[in-house]
Design an enzyme around this catalytic site. Sequence first.
Site, PDB file in Angstrom:
ATOM      1  N   THR A   1       0.820  -1.207   0.000  1.00  0.00           N
ATOM      2  CA  THR A   1       0.000   0.000   0.000  1.00  0.00           C
ATOM      3  C   THR A   1       0.860   1.266   0.000  1.00  0.00           C
ATOM      4  O   THR A   1       2.011   1.231   0.463  1.00  0.00           O
ATOM      5  CB  THR A   1      -0.901   0.003   1.253  1.00  0.00           C
ATOM      6  N   ASP A   2       0.270   2.360  -0.468  1.00  0.00           N
ATOM      7  CA  ASP A   2       0.988   3.647  -0.419  1.00  0.00           C
ATOM      8  C   ASP A   2       1.148   4.147   1.018  1.00  0.00           C
ATOM      9  O   ASP A   2       1.948   5.036   1.289  1.00  0.00           O
ATOM     10  CB  ASP A   2       0.277   4.702  -1.270  1.00  0.00           C
ATOM     11  N   GLU A   3       0.370   3.561   1.957  1.00  0.00           N
ATOM     12  CA  GLU A   3       0.418   4.061   3.339  1.00  0.00           C
ATOM     13  C   GLU A   3       1.767   3.817   4.008  1.00  0.00           C
ATOM     14  O   GLU A   3       2.052   4.414   5.049  1.00  0.00           O
ATOM     15  CB  GLU A   3      -0.675   3.397   4.177  1.00  0.00           C
TER      16      GLU A   3
ATOM     17  N   TYR B   1      -1.712  -0.716  11.204  1.00  0.00           N
ATOM     18  CA  TYR B   1      -1.886  -1.354   9.889  1.00  0.00           C
ATOM     19  C   TYR B   1      -0.709  -1.055   8.970  1.00  0.00           C
ATOM     20  O   TYR B   1      -0.060  -1.973   8.453  1.00  0.00           O
ATOM     21  CB  TYR B   1      -3.201  -0.888   9.235  1.00  0.00           C
TER      22      TYR B   1
ATOM     23  N   LYS C   1       2.297  -3.456   7.256  1.00  0.00           N
ATOM     24  CA  LYS C   1       2.497  -3.589   5.802  1.00  0.00           C
ATOM     25  C   LYS C   1       3.940  -3.201   5.453  1.00  0.00           C
ATOM     26  O   LYS C   1       4.592  -3.849   4.627  1.00  0.00           O
ATOM     27  CB  LYS C   1       1.507  -2.711   5.022  1.00  0.00           C
TER      28      LYS C   1
ATOM     29  N   ASN D   1      -5.607   4.069  -2.721  1.00  0.00           N
ATOM     30  CA  ASN D   1      -6.933   3.600  -2.272  1.00  0.00           C
ATOM     31  C   ASN D   1      -7.765   3.052  -3.420  1.00  0.00           C
ATOM     32  O   ASN D   1      -8.004   3.751  -4.411  1.00  0.00           O
ATOM     33  CB  ASN D   1      -7.716   4.757  -1.659  1.00  0.00           C
TER      34      ASN D   1
ATOM     35  N   ILE E   1     -15.936   4.422   1.036  1.00  0.00           N
ATOM     36  CA  ILE E   1     -16.931   4.604  -0.038  1.00  0.00           C
ATOM     37  C   ILE E   1     -18.129   3.658   0.124  1.00  0.00           C
ATOM     38  O   ILE E   1     -19.273   4.127   0.152  1.00  0.00           O
ATOM     39  CB  ILE E   1     -16.248   4.527  -1.433  1.00  0.00           C
TER      40      ILE E   1
ATOM     41  N   ASN F   1     -11.990  13.864   1.155  1.00  0.00           N
ATOM     42  CA  ASN F   1     -13.108  13.024   1.594  1.00  0.00           C
ATOM     43  C   ASN F   1     -14.442  13.754   1.530  1.00  0.00           C
ATOM     44  O   ASN F   1     -15.472  13.163   1.201  1.00  0.00           O
ATOM     45  CB  ASN F   1     -12.862  12.532   3.028  1.00  0.00           C
TER      46      ASN F   1
HETATM   47  P1  NAD Z   1      -9.795  -7.178   2.520  1.00  0.00           P
HETATM   48  O1  NAD Z   1      -9.762  -6.949   3.996  1.00  0.00           O
HETATM   49  O2  NAD Z   1     -11.034  -6.866   1.755  1.00  0.00           O
HETATM   50  O3  NAD Z   1      -9.447  -8.716   2.210  1.00  0.00           O
HETATM   51  C1  NAD Z   1      -8.442  -9.413   2.882  1.00  0.00           C
HETATM   52  C2  NAD Z   1      -8.653 -10.911   2.618  1.00  0.00           C
HETATM   53  O4  NAD Z   1      -7.578 -11.623   3.270  1.00  0.00           O
HETATM   54  C3  NAD Z   1      -9.970 -11.460   3.201  1.00  0.00           C
HETATM   55  O5  NAD Z   1     -10.603 -12.289   2.258  1.00  0.00           O
HETATM   56  C4  NAD Z   1      -9.508 -12.250   4.436  1.00  0.00           C
HETATM   57  O6  NAD Z   1     -10.368 -13.335   4.736  1.00  0.00           O
HETATM   58  C5  NAD Z   1      -8.128 -12.714   3.998  1.00  0.00           C
HETATM   59  N1  NAD Z   1      -7.248 -13.005   5.147  1.00  0.00           N
HETATM   60  C6  NAD Z   1      -7.043 -12.218   6.236  1.00  0.00           C
HETATM   61  N2  NAD Z   1      -6.185 -12.820   7.066  1.00  0.00           N
HETATM   62  C7  NAD Z   1      -5.822 -14.004   6.486  1.00  0.00           C
HETATM   63  C8  NAD Z   1      -4.955 -15.059   6.863  1.00  0.00           C
HETATM   64  N3  NAD Z   1      -4.268 -15.030   8.015  1.00  0.00           N
HETATM   65  N4  NAD Z   1      -4.820 -16.103   6.034  1.00  0.00           N
HETATM   66  C9  NAD Z   1      -5.516 -16.153   4.855  1.00  0.00           C
HETATM   67  N5  NAD Z   1      -6.354 -15.186   4.453  1.00  0.00           N
HETATM   68  C10 NAD Z   1      -6.503 -14.115   5.268  1.00  0.00           C
HETATM   69  O7  NAD Z   1      -8.553  -6.386   1.953  1.00  0.00           O
HETATM   70  P2  NAD Z   1      -8.360  -5.614   0.565  1.00  0.00           P
HETATM   71  O8  NAD Z   1      -8.830  -4.229   0.726  1.00  0.00           O
HETATM   72  O9  NAD Z   1      -8.857  -6.465  -0.537  1.00  0.00           O
HETATM   73  O10 NAD Z   1      -6.763  -5.564   0.511  1.00  0.00           O
HETATM   74  C11 NAD Z   1      -6.032  -6.625  -0.100  1.00  0.00           C
HETATM   75  C12 NAD Z   1      -4.565  -6.275  -0.098  1.00  0.00           C
HETATM   76  O11 NAD Z   1      -4.351  -5.052  -0.804  1.00  0.00           O
HETATM   77  C13 NAD Z   1      -3.980  -6.052   1.297  1.00  0.00           C
HETATM   78  O12 NAD Z   1      -2.686  -6.598   1.310  1.00  0.00           O
HETATM   79  C14 NAD Z   1      -3.932  -4.542   1.440  1.00  0.00           C
HETATM   80  O13 NAD Z   1      -2.908  -4.146   2.320  1.00  0.00           O
HETATM   81  C15 NAD Z   1      -3.649  -4.128   0.015  1.00  0.00           C
HETATM   82  N6  NAD Z   1      -4.100  -2.774  -0.386  1.00  0.00           N
HETATM   83  C16 NAD Z   1      -5.403  -2.414  -0.190  1.00  0.00           C
HETATM   84  C17 NAD Z   1      -5.831  -1.162  -0.633  1.00  0.00           C
HETATM   85  C18 NAD Z   1      -7.278  -0.728  -0.487  1.00  0.00           C
HETATM   86  O14 NAD Z   1      -7.611   0.394  -0.871  1.00  0.00           O
HETATM   87  N7  NAD Z   1      -8.181  -1.558   0.023  1.00  0.00           N
HETATM   88  C19 NAD Z   1      -4.932  -0.297  -1.246  1.00  0.00           C
HETATM   89  C20 NAD Z   1      -3.594  -0.702  -1.409  1.00  0.00           C
HETATM   90  C21 NAD Z   1      -3.207  -1.951  -0.981  1.00  0.00           C
HETATM   91  O1  TDX Z   2     -16.789   6.400   7.670  1.00  0.00           O
HETATM   92  C1  TDX Z   2     -15.700   6.852   7.310  1.00  0.00           C
HETATM   93  N1  TDX Z   2     -15.566   8.204   7.169  1.00  0.00           N
HETATM   94  C2  TDX Z   2     -14.402   8.791   6.772  1.00  0.00           C
HETATM   95  O2  TDX Z   2     -14.334  10.021   6.663  1.00  0.00           O
HETATM   96  C3  TDX Z   2     -14.571   6.000   7.004  1.00  0.00           C
HETATM   97  C4  TDX Z   2     -14.682   4.498   7.145  1.00  0.00           C
HETATM   98  C5  TDX Z   2     -13.417   6.604   6.582  1.00  0.00           C
HETATM   99  N2  TDX Z   2     -13.310   7.951   6.478  1.00  0.00           N
HETATM  100  C6  TDX Z   2     -12.062   8.548   5.951  1.00  0.00           C
HETATM  101  C7  TDX Z   2     -10.770   8.039   6.521  1.00  0.00           C
HETATM  102  C8  TDX Z   2      -9.820   8.152   5.338  1.00  0.00           C
HETATM  103  O3  TDX Z   2      -9.301   9.465   5.256  1.00  0.00           O
HETATM  104  O4  TDX Z   2     -12.034   8.187   4.558  1.00  0.00           O
HETATM  105  C9  TDX Z   2     -10.698   7.915   4.129  1.00  0.00           C
HETATM  106  C10 TDX Z   2     -10.623   6.487   3.593  1.00  0.00           C
HETATM  107  O5  TDX Z   2     -10.797   5.611   4.699  1.00  0.00           O
HETATM  108  P1  TDX Z   2     -10.664   4.012   4.554  1.00  0.00           P
HETATM  109  O6  TDX Z   2     -11.633   3.520   3.550  1.00  0.00           O
HETATM  110  O7  TDX Z   2     -10.703   3.440   5.920  1.00  0.00           O
HETATM  111  O8  TDX Z   2      -9.228   3.866   3.868  1.00  0.00           O
HETATM  112  P2  TDX Z   2      -7.737   4.293   4.312  1.00  0.00           P
HETATM  113  O9  TDX Z   2      -7.609   4.396   5.779  1.00  0.00           O
HETATM  114  O10 TDX Z   2      -7.335   5.460   3.467  1.00  0.00           O
HETATM  115  O11 TDX Z   2      -6.945   2.955   3.838  1.00  0.00           O
HETATM  116  C11 TDX Z   2      -7.295   2.310   2.586  1.00  0.00           C
HETATM  117  O12 TDX Z   2      -6.371   2.619   1.582  1.00  0.00           O
HETATM  118  C12 TDX Z   2      -5.085   2.079   1.707  1.00  0.00           C
HETATM  119  C13 TDX Z   2      -7.399   0.806   2.765  1.00  0.00           C
HETATM  120  O13 TDX Z   2      -8.333   0.494   3.781  1.00  0.00           O
HETATM  121  C14 TDX Z   2      -6.049   0.211   3.066  1.00  0.00           C
HETATM  122  O14 TDX Z   2      -6.132  -1.208   3.126  1.00  0.00           O
HETATM  123  C15 TDX Z   2      -5.095   0.597   1.975  1.00  0.00           C
HETATM  124  O15 TDX Z   2      -3.804   0.158   2.287  1.00  0.00           O
END
Ligand code: NAD
Ligand code: TDX
Length: 332
Positions: free
Chosen positions: A121-123, A148, A152, A177, A189, A247
């Site tokens: 992730t970019d975080e 978190y 990562k 994101n 979202i 946001n």
């Molecule tokens: P998510 O939480 O929707 O899905 C995670 C999945 O991993 C789930 O299906 C869960 O059951 C599985 N899991 C969790 N722990 C496990 C374990 N110990 N063994 C096997 N499976 C396990 O997450 P996501 O948003 O789809 O993110 C997926 C990946 O992308 C993550 O590595 C996250 O850091 C990265 N990422 C997410 C975002 C984002 O915006 N959501 C952005 C950049 C990177």
């Molecule tokens: O109800 C809300 N209201 C709100 O203002 C929630 C749930 C979030 N927020 C804000 C917090 C953040 O600034 O919105 C932004 C996005 O929040 P999240 O969806 O929780 O994402 P973020 O914390 O930015 O992290 C996401 O992007 C990077 C993913 O969850 C991570 O897995 C990924 O690594």
Amino acid sequence: MFRLLVTGGAGFIGSNFVHYLLRHTDYHVVVLDKLTYAGNPASLLGIPENRLTFIQGDIVDAELVRPLVSSVDAIVHYAAESHNDNSLSNPNPFLHTNVIGTYVLLEAARIHGTRIHHISTDEVYGDLELDDPARFTEATPYNPSSPYSSTKASSDMLVRAWARSFNVAATISNCSNNYGPYQHVEKFIPRQITNILVGGRPKLYGRGQNVRDWIYADDHSSAVHAILTAGRIGETYLIGADGERDNKSVVELILKLMGRDADAYDHVPDRAGHDLRYAIDSTKLRHELGWRPKYDDFERGLSKTIDWYRTNESWWSASKFATEARYGRSGH
Ligand code: NAD
Ligand code: TDX
């Protein structure tokens, strides 16, 4: 037939990637997923049996992981605990899955000589000021803020060390994101869309000035596939679609697209340690691998996403109540 192990393939981005592979390749996909609260097998419905093997299990379980890794040609590692808010209330599963789980996969890849692509992730880079002209690049120093993002960052460091010390054929991508279908309703979202669909109101943390760099999940998938097939071993690639939005603007756009007043939302307390702004410079990926995002119009992608949640209520309704109860307890 090329066999690919996708960890976390029942989660949001992992399941989008599996659907992408079904449309664009002839791979056989082996999904390993623990099915935590964030995993949903319904996200993989419609994928034919001859293209998908689903295994429920924990990536920390080396006895399960090693033979599985020996049976595939490559690994794409999505499995993680992924929600910042959860990491603030209980960091423990983040250490377990994100750090130890990645270690177990790397050891299996080392033993069997298996190619691995690690999803990050970019975080890991921390945050930027709102008026900073700079964006994150592959050279930006790591500076994670939350439990978190620090786990990562740790997992990325393990991947780099295993690549250098043991010649594991690894690549890393750090994406911004994501939004799109199959995203858990705890995330920003989908939480706001489904709040409106159940007759509630969007919840904005703090003043809503925080900026995120949005990418449609399918574009993340095409980038990961490009890196898996053509990326240089040992390299890191940043993935982003030039989608910076604050946001407050996103909440107002969701309300507008769903036919509500632009101010029909609530302010709730800010997240502890809340990162201000993320922004990705994906020049390396675009120049080296010729990748381009397809969904570069955020409003169009958001409309598609709203439609998906409207027509797939059965996919999210079971987790909505528990998610909002959890937010209620934390005052968010
Ligand atoms: P998510 O939480 O929707 O899905 C995670 C999945 O991993 C789930 O299906 C869960 O059951 C599985 N899991 C969790 N722990 C496990 C374990 N110990 N063994 C096997 N499976 C396990 O997450 P996501 O948003 O789809 O993110 C997926 C990946 O992308 C993550 O590595 C996250 O850091 C990265 N990422 C997410 C975002 C984002 O915006 N959501 C952005 C950049 C990177
Ligand atoms: O109800 C809300 N209201 C709100 O203002 C929630 C749930 C979030 N927020 C804000 C917090 C953040 O600034 O919105 C932004 C996005 O929040 P999240 O969806 O929780 O994402 P973020 O914390 O930015 O992290 C996401 O992007 C990077 C993913 O969850 C991570 O897995 C990924 O690594």
